[in-house]
Structures are given as structure tokens and as C-alpha cells.
Scaffold this active site. Structure first.
Site, PDB file in Angstrom:
ATOM      1  N   CYS A  77      41.809  41.253  37.857  1.00 52.49           N
ATOM      2  CA  CYS A  77      40.637  42.190  37.160  1.00 52.49           C
ATOM      3  C   CYS A  77      41.434  43.075  35.913  1.00 52.49           C
ATOM      4  O   CYS A  77      41.630  42.506  34.880  1.00 52.49           O
ATOM      5  CB  CYS A  77      40.512  43.465  38.267  1.00 52.49           C
ATOM      6  SG  CYS A  77      39.464  44.366  38.000  1.00 52.49           S
ATOM      7  N   HIS A 178      38.157  39.802  41.704  1.00 54.06           N
ATOM      8  CA  HIS A 178      38.907  39.861  42.678  1.00 54.06           C
ATOM      9  C   HIS A 178      38.872  38.915  43.924  1.00 54.06           C
ATOM     10  O   HIS A 178      38.092  38.787  44.643  1.00 54.06           O
ATOM     11  CB  HIS A 178      38.763  41.382  43.278  1.00 54.06           C
ATOM     12  CG  HIS A 178      39.007  42.481  42.651  1.00 54.06           C
ATOM     13  ND1 HIS A 178      40.085  43.093  42.596  1.00 54.06           N
ATOM     14  CD2 HIS A 178      37.986  43.223  41.855  1.00 54.06           C
ATOM     15  CE1 HIS A 178      39.844  44.136  41.742  1.00 54.06           C
ATOM     16  NE2 HIS A 178      38.878  44.328  41.442  1.00 54.06           N
ATOM     17  N   GLU A 180      40.935  38.440  46.119  1.00 52.74           N
ATOM     18  CA  GLU A 180      41.404  39.153  47.492  1.00 52.74           C
ATOM     19  C   GLU A 180      40.224  39.511  47.994  1.00 52.74           C
ATOM     20  O   GLU A 180      40.329  39.936  49.252  1.00 52.74           O
ATOM     21  CB  GLU A 180      42.634  40.023  47.174  1.00 52.74           C
ATOM     22  CG  GLU A 180      42.188  41.150  46.609  1.00 52.74           C
ATOM     23  CD  GLU A 180      41.733  41.460  45.254  1.00 52.74           C
ATOM     24  OE1 GLU A 180      41.679  42.490  44.653  1.00 52.74           O
ATOM     25  OE2 GLU A 180      41.948  40.273  44.457  1.00 52.74           O
TER      26      GLU A 180
END
Length: 198
Positions: A77, A178, A180
Site C-alpha cells: 500500500c 493489501h 493481507e
């Protein structure tokens, strides 16, 4: 495997830690230059304002540490944006790994909201970081700024115009999205990154 996460004022560190633990990795969160240099790979996550973040990195000289790393590094990011040369956000000089200038989205209509937030499709995938992914796999984005398409682009996405969803140069990889927070697709990308360090 020793995985280090750069410790600074990033907002999404604990979701990155959780994603790594799901891969069977216990990462170390550190701002120590020696520990970062000794890790098998380093993750540089980020959320927030480019200028404030770069000011914090410079105060602790972490910008120099990150630039000097020779093992696989993954920026996430704002981490991707800060690995670039310059950001329009706060007219900020960044770390400069990628010779790319980060731009602000400029909407053409009221329907084009900023920040760009939500799931978006990837395409034009290349690099081992994208192994096992298909064109039109979706990942999660939250951002008002973007890296333009350039020779270091290894995945694209579209919002207002095509832009770099992911970059690669030498031992540095980066994602604007992202991983994750991107479900199975994100897990595959994190797994691919860890494989690069093995």
C-alpha cells in the site's frame, strides 16, 4: 525462516502479522537496522500520509536502511508508494527504489470516489510474485494515490485509468493493494513472496 516487518507508524501491521502467522511464520516487528539486514526477507507495510510517514522514517534513518536491503523486500500500500521516487501527497521525496512518481487520482465524474476503496481486478500479471494467479483475480484496495504504469509494473488494475497494482525491481516487490486483506488471492501472493526468500 526469519521474516522482519519494518516497525514504524504504519496502520496495518497487525493484519500483516496475522496473515504471516496463517502461513506458519512468526515475524519479528523491528526498527533495528541490524535485525532488518539479517532477516531472510522484509515486509514494509503502510497506511496513512506519505509526508508524515517519510518524516518518521527519516528521523530514524529507516529510509536509508530500507534502501540498502539486499534480501527480498515487499512494500504494501503506502509501502509501495514510499518505495517510489516522489509522491504528489505532500510533494514528498520518497525512498527512490523505483524511479516512478506517485500521482493523485483525478476523478472525471462524481461517480469516481476518492479514495478508491474496495475489491478490484488484477490483469497483465508477470513475475514469480503473481504465480498461481489468474487475470481478473480480485484484491482489496484503499488508496487515493497510485504509481503509473511503467517498466517495473508486474500487475495492473483500472480505476479512472490503468495503474500499477504491483511493482518489481531487483530484490524489491510492492503491491498497492493489501494482500493481507485479500483472501485466498492475497494468501497466494504472500506465500509466493516467502518462496522468493527460501
Amino acid at each position: 525462516m526469519e521474516v522482519a516487518i519494518v516497525k514504524y507508524n504504519a496502520g496495518n501491521i497487525f493484519s500483516v502479522i496475522s496473515a504471516l502467522k496463517r502461513q506458519g511464520v512468526e515475524p519479528e516487528l523491528t526498527d533495528d537496522a541490524e535485525r532488518l539486514a539479517k532477516a531472510d526477507c522484509v515486509i514494509f507495510p503502510g497506511q496513512g500520509n506519505a509526508r508524515t510517514t517519510m518524516d518518521n522514517l527519516r528521523r530514524s534513518r529507516l529510509d536509508e536502511v530500507i534502501r540498502s536491503l539486499t534480501q527480498p523486500v515487499l512494500g504494501i500500500c503506502v509501502g509501495q508508494q514510499l518505495l517510489c521516487r516522489h509522491s504528489e501527497e505532500g510533494d514528498t521525496d520518497c525512498i527512490g527504489v523505483f524511479p516512478v512518481d506517485v500521482k493523485r487520482f483525478r476523478p472525471d465524474s462524481l461517480e469516481q470516489k476518492i479514495p478508491a476503496m474496495g475489491w478490484n481486478a488484477l490483469y497483465d500479471l508477470s513475475s514469480p510474485l503473481m504465480h498461481g494467479l489468474s487475470a481478473d483475480d480480485y484484491v482489496y484496495f484503499v488508496h487515493s494515490y497510485y504509481a503509473p504504469v511503467c517498466p517495473f509494473t508486474i500487475a495492473k488494475a483500472d480505476y479512472i485509468q490503468p495503474y500499477s497494482a504491483s511493482l518489481h525491481k531487483d530484490n524489491f516487490w510492492a503491491t498497492q493493494f493489501h494482500p493481507e486483506k485479500s483472501g485466498k488471492v492475497g494468501e497466494q501472493i504472500i506465500s509466493n513472496f516467502l518462496t522468493l526468500a527460501r
